[in-house]
Design a protein around this motif. Structure first.
Motif, PDB file in Angstrom:
ATOM      1  N   LEU A 149       4.540   5.915 -19.200  1.00 33.03           N
ATOM      2  CA  LEU A 149       5.142   6.274 -20.486  1.00 33.03           C
ATOM      3  C   LEU A 149       5.201   5.092 -21.447  1.00 33.03           C
ATOM      4  CD1 LEU A 149       7.950   8.661 -19.260  1.00 33.03           C
ATOM      5  CD2 LEU A 149       5.932   9.262 -20.593  1.00 33.03           C
ATOM      6  N   HIS A 150       4.957   3.882 -20.931  1.00 27.48           N
ATOM      7  CA  HIS A 150       4.836   2.706 -21.804  1.00 27.48           C
ATOM      8  C   HIS A 150       3.378   2.299 -21.980  1.00 27.48           C
ATOM      9  CE1 HIS A 150       9.183   2.439 -20.936  1.00 27.48           C
ATOM     10  NE2 HIS A 150       9.261   1.750 -22.069  1.00 27.48           N
ATOM     11  N   ASP A 151       2.472   3.209 -21.615  1.00 30.65           N
ATOM     12  CA  ASP A 151       1.031   3.038 -21.797  1.00 30.65           C
ATOM     13  C   ASP A 151       0.489   1.810 -21.064  1.00 30.65           C
ATOM     14  OD1 ASP A 151      -1.222   4.304 -22.752  1.00 30.65           O
ATOM     15  OD2 ASP A 151      -1.360   3.030 -24.529  1.00 30.65           O
ATOM     16  N   ARG A 152       1.073   1.504 -19.911  1.00 35.86           N
ATOM     17  CA  ARG A 152       0.526   0.459 -19.030  1.00 35.86           C
ATOM     18  C   ARG A 152      -0.266   1.177 -17.944  1.00 35.86           C
ATOM     19  NH1 ARG A 152       3.507  -4.274 -19.324  1.00 35.86           N
ATOM     20  NH2 ARG A 152       1.880  -5.095 -17.961  1.00 35.86           N
ATOM     21  N   ARG A 153      -1.471   1.581 -18.287  1.00 36.23           N
ATOM     22  CA  ARG A 153      -2.205   2.516 -17.434  1.00 36.23           C
ATOM     23  C   ARG A 153      -2.674   1.884 -16.125  1.00 36.23           C
ATOM     24  NH1 ARG A 153      -5.391   6.365 -21.864  1.00 36.23           N
ATOM     25  NH2 ARG A 153      -3.683   6.360 -23.355  1.00 36.23           N
ATOM     26  N   ARG A 154      -3.124   0.661 -16.166  1.00 37.21           N
ATOM     27  CA  ARG A 154      -3.560   0.007 -14.922  1.00 37.21           C
ATOM     28  C   ARG A 154      -2.393  -0.137 -13.949  1.00 37.21           C
ATOM     29  NH1 ARG A 154      -7.729  -4.893 -16.657  1.00 37.21           N
ATOM     30  NH2 ARG A 154      -9.356  -3.534 -17.569  1.00 37.21           N
ATOM     31  N   LEU A 155      -1.247  -0.549 -14.455  1.00 39.15           N
ATOM     32  CA  LEU A 155      -0.067  -0.676 -13.602  1.00 39.15           C
ATOM     33  C   LEU A 155       0.341   0.688 -13.057  1.00 39.15           C
ATOM     34  CD1 LEU A 155       2.252  -2.303 -12.417  1.00 39.15           C
ATOM     35  CD2 LEU A 155       3.475  -2.030 -14.600  1.00 39.15           C
ATOM     36  N   ALA A 156       0.269   1.713 -13.884  1.00 39.44           N
ATOM     37  CA  ALA A 156       0.634   3.058 -13.440  1.00 39.44           C
ATOM     38  C   ALA A 156      -0.305   3.536 -12.336  1.00 39.44           C
ATOM     39  CB  ALA A 156       0.606   4.027 -14.620  1.00 39.44           C
ATOM     40  N   ARG A 157      -1.609   3.310 -12.503  1.00 39.96           N
ATOM     41  CA  ARG A 157      -2.562   3.736 -11.478  1.00 39.96           C
ATOM     42  C   ARG A 157      -2.317   3.007 -10.164  1.00 39.96           C
ATOM     43  NH1 ARG A 157      -6.561   2.421 -15.594  1.00 39.96           N
ATOM     44  NH2 ARG A 157      -6.915   4.241 -16.943  1.00 39.96           N
ATOM     45  N   ALA A 158      -2.178   1.701 -10.234  1.00 38.42           N
ATOM     46  CA  ALA A 158      -1.972   0.921  -9.008  1.00 38.42           C
ATOM     47  C   ALA A 158      -0.674   1.324  -8.316  1.00 38.42           C
ATOM     48  CB  ALA A 158      -1.963  -0.571  -9.335  1.00 38.42           C
ATOM     49  N   SER A 159       0.389   1.518  -9.082  1.00 39.58           N
ATOM     50  CA  SER A 159       1.680   1.887  -8.504  1.00 39.58           C
ATOM     51  C   SER A 159       1.611   3.253  -7.837  1.00 39.58           C
ATOM     52  CB  SER A 159       2.760   1.891  -9.588  1.00 39.58           C
ATOM     53  OG  SER A 159       2.918   0.609 -10.160  1.00 39.58           O
ATOM     54  N   ALA A 160       0.952   4.225  -8.492  1.00 41.62           N
ATOM     55  CA  ALA A 160       0.865   5.566  -7.921  1.00 41.62           C
ATOM     56  C   ALA A 160       0.052   5.578  -6.635  1.00 41.62           C
ATOM     57  CB  ALA A 160       0.254   6.528  -8.944  1.00 41.62           C
ATOM     58  N   LEU A 161      -1.054   4.850  -6.602  1.00 41.95           N
ATOM     59  CA  LEU A 161      -1.879   4.823  -5.395  1.00 41.95           C
ATOM     60  C   LEU A 161      -1.143   4.151  -4.240  1.00 41.95           C
ATOM     61  CD1 LEU A 161      -5.334   3.924  -6.980  1.00 41.95           C
ATOM     62  CD2 LEU A 161      -4.644   6.125  -6.021  1.00 41.95           C
ATOM     63  N   LEU A 162      -0.408   3.077  -4.526  1.00 42.28           N
ATOM     64  CA  LEU A 162       0.371   2.420  -3.475  1.00 42.28           C
ATOM     65  C   LEU A 162       1.528   3.308  -3.011  1.00 42.28           C
ATOM     66  CD1 LEU A 162       0.510  -1.255  -4.823  1.00 42.28           C
ATOM     67  CD2 LEU A 162      -0.704  -0.444  -2.788  1.00 42.28           C
ATOM     68  N   ALA A 163       2.169   3.996  -3.956  1.00 42.12           N
ATOM     69  CA  ALA A 163       3.286   4.876  -3.592  1.00 42.12           C
ATOM     70  C   ALA A 163       2.835   6.019  -2.703  1.00 42.12           C
ATOM     71  CB  ALA A 163       3.946   5.416  -4.854  1.00 42.12           C
ATOM     72  N   ALA A 164       1.586   6.458  -2.854  1.00 40.69           N
ATOM     73  CA  ALA A 164       1.078   7.585  -2.064  1.00 40.69           C
ATOM     74  C   ALA A 164       0.641   7.179  -0.663  1.00 40.69           C
ATOM     75  CB  ALA A 164      -0.094   8.238  -2.794  1.00 40.69           C
ATOM     76  N   LEU A 165       0.489   5.885  -0.412  1.00 41.64           N
ATOM     77  CA  LEU A 165      -0.027   5.435   0.890  1.00 41.64           C
ATOM     78  C   LEU A 165       0.802   5.921   2.085  1.00 41.64           C
ATOM     79  CD1 LEU A 165      -1.254   1.769   0.240  1.00 41.64           C
ATOM     80  CD2 LEU A 165      -2.632   3.788   0.776  1.00 41.64           C
ATOM     81  N   PRO A 166       2.147   5.872   2.041  1.00 41.61           N
ATOM     82  CA  PRO A 166       2.906   6.327   3.221  1.00 41.61           C
ATOM     83  C   PRO A 166       2.621   7.759   3.632  1.00 41.61           C
ATOM     84  CG  PRO A 166       4.323   5.071   1.759  1.00 41.61           C
ATOM     85  CD  PRO A 166       3.044   5.293   1.020  1.00 41.61           C
ATOM     86  N   ASN A 167       2.176   8.592   2.708  1.00 36.90           N
ATOM     87  CA  ASN A 167       1.899   9.987   3.045  1.00 36.90           C
ATOM     88  C   ASN A 167       0.649  10.151   3.894  1.00 36.90           C
ATOM     89  OD1 ASN A 167       3.576   9.923   0.513  1.00 36.90           O
ATOM     90  ND2 ASN A 167       3.605  12.116   0.900  1.00 36.90           N
ATOM     91  N   LEU A 168      -0.122   9.076   4.056  1.00 33.10           N
ATOM     92  CA  LEU A 168      -1.284   9.117   4.938  1.00 33.10           C
ATOM     93  C   LEU A 168      -0.906   8.885   6.401  1.00 33.10           C
ATOM     94  CD1 LEU A 168      -3.963   7.108   2.907  1.00 33.10           C
ATOM     95  CD2 LEU A 168      -3.826   9.589   3.218  1.00 33.10           C
ATOM     96  N   TRP A 169       0.256   8.279   6.641  1.00 29.77           N
ATOM     97  CA  TRP A 169       0.613   7.902   8.001  1.00 29.77           C
ATOM     98  C   TRP A 169       0.730   9.093   8.946  1.00 29.77           C
ATOM     99  CZ3 TRP A 169       0.094   4.362  11.332  1.00 29.77           C
ATOM    100  CH2 TRP A 169       0.882   4.312  12.485  1.00 29.77           C
ATOM    101  N   PRO A 170       1.361  10.214   8.550  1.00 28.01           N
ATOM    102  CA  PRO A 170       1.403  11.354   9.475  1.00 28.01           C
ATOM    103  C   PRO A 170       0.025  11.864   9.874  1.00 28.01           C
ATOM    104  CG  PRO A 170       3.011  11.641   7.734  1.00 28.01           C
ATOM    105  CD  PRO A 170       2.167  10.469   7.347  1.00 28.01           C
ATOM    106  N   LEU A 171      -0.990  11.628   9.035  1.00 26.77           N
ATOM    107  CA  LEU A 171      -2.345  12.062   9.357  1.00 26.77           C
ATOM    108  C   LEU A 171      -3.105  11.012  10.152  1.00 26.77           C
ATOM    109  CD1 LEU A 171      -3.257  13.600   5.880  1.00 26.77           C
ATOM    110  CD2 LEU A 171      -2.591  14.839   7.943  1.00 26.77           C
ATOM    111  N   LEU A 172      -2.874   9.731   9.835  1.00 25.27           N
ATOM    112  CA  LEU A 172      -3.613   8.646  10.481  1.00 25.27           C
ATOM    113  C   LEU A 172      -2.882   8.083  11.696  1.00 25.27           C
ATOM    114  CD1 LEU A 172      -4.836   6.684   7.320  1.00 25.27           C
ATOM    115  CD2 LEU A 172      -6.018   8.470   8.609  1.00 25.27           C
TER     116      LEU A 172
END
Length: 338
Positions: A149-172
């Motif tokens: 929402l502050h138009d920091r798109r690179r930071l937003a992308r990196a943060s979202a991808l890192l935040a989603a990582l724990p959801n891979l653990w039940p599968l991996l």
């Protein structure tokens, strides 16, 4: 005479939408063939970098690039709002989960604190690292939300991808020999709830996309409201609360509020909003059903199952209403669909 390389380039360019190819295909083919000797063109093929670049352009041109037809503008707006709404809900859920768990541990004295710390100290190094990541990384949904929402798109992308990582653990986790509790269907649905918005954020907020904007309210006020609704849903009915309960409760309340707010306005202030919420509702509904299904025939789980069924019905009803409204918006943008 058309060479094999030219045919291959034209085949790759078919990834682009028709409106874009009509305007620029010939120019792009000439550019790609400009410095390639004609005698070698039948032995050459597009490079991986060129194919990746065309694929990225195909995504941008379908998600509301300048000059795109109205249906692509609507699609781009819907995908961007889907990513924004999903990130907001998961940011609120992550903060509330952490606050409630720490509050419970502190309020139960030494036994509660010991139980909290035992997650990091009594299960081995790998489990301790995974548990720490499951505590810390989801907080990056909040960073992704405010960065977006502050138009920091690179930071937003990196943060979202890192935040989603724990959801891979039940599968991996089972591949690493770890015992992972969630049912496979729930693990898959919960993983999609994190990764689809993260990938949508990366794809839809491209360099030609407009800045992210909330339909109403300031970012901080909307975030705090979602946290209050999410936390209250857990506190009021803790016996029904699971990993799907808080996000689903927040979605139902937020979607109903959006529908009421939208009904009071005569102008279409949020194009694609209904489609975005309908897609998010369908995704959360899949998580809700996957979480509830294994408990349907478990003795003593009547309160949990009852609460889950009521929430499932509310999710389904709201999602259907949003889909109907979204269909109307889509027909308005593309009259040929009616």
């Amino acid at each position: 005479m058309t060479t094999l390389l030219e045919s291959r380039y034209r085949a790759v360019l078919r990834l682009l939408p028709a409106y874009y190819r009509r305007e620029r295909e010939e120019e792009m083919v000439e550019t790609y063939l400009w410095d390639v000797d004609r005698d070698t063109q039948d032995q050459s093929r597009p490079t991986l970098g060129e194919v990746a670049s065309i694929a990225a352009l195909a995504v941008r041109s379908r998600l509301g690039a300048p000059g795109a037809p109205s249906r692509y503008v609507l699609l781009g707006s819907a995908v961007r709002l889907f990513a924004l709404f999903a990130v907001l809900i998961q940011a609120a859920a992550a903060v509330v989960d952490l606050v409630l768990e720490v509050t419970w541990a502190v309020s139960h004295g030494g036994a509660g604190r010991h139980l909290l710390l035992s997650q990091f100290t009594d299960q081995g190094l790998l489990t301790a690292v995974v548990t720490a990541a499951q505590w810390i990384l989801p907080l990056l949904w909040t960073a992704a939300y405010f960065a977006l929402l502050h138009d920091r798109r690179r930071l937003a992308r990196a943060s979202a991808l890192l935040a989603a990582l724990p959801n891979l653990w039940p599968l991996l986790g089972p591949l690493a020999g770890a015992l992972v509790a969630p049912h496979p269907a729930f693990a898959t649905a919960f993983g999609l709830l994190a990764w689809l918005p993260a990938l949508a954020l990366c794809a839809a907020y491209h360099r030609d996309a407009p800045p992210a904007r909330l339909p109403a309210g300031s970012p901080g006020l909307v975030f705090m409201t979602c946290c209050v609704v999410t936390g209250a849903s857990v506190v009021v009915l803790p016996a029904a609360a699971d990993l799907a309960w808080a996000p689903a409760s927040c979605f139902v309340v937020g979607a109903l509020g959006w529908l009421l707010w939208q009904a009071r306005r005569s102008d279409a202030v949020t194009p694609g909003g209904a489609l975005a919420l309908a897609a998010l509702g369908l995704l959360i509904l899949a998580v809700r059903v996957a979480a509830l299904y294994p408990w349907l025939h478990v003795p003593g789980a009547a309160l949990y199952v009852g609460g889950g069924l009521v929430q499932t019905a509310a999710l389904a009803l709201v999602t259907v209403v949003l889909a109907v409204v979204g269909r109307r918006d889509l027909t308005t943008a593309e009259p040929g669909l009616s």
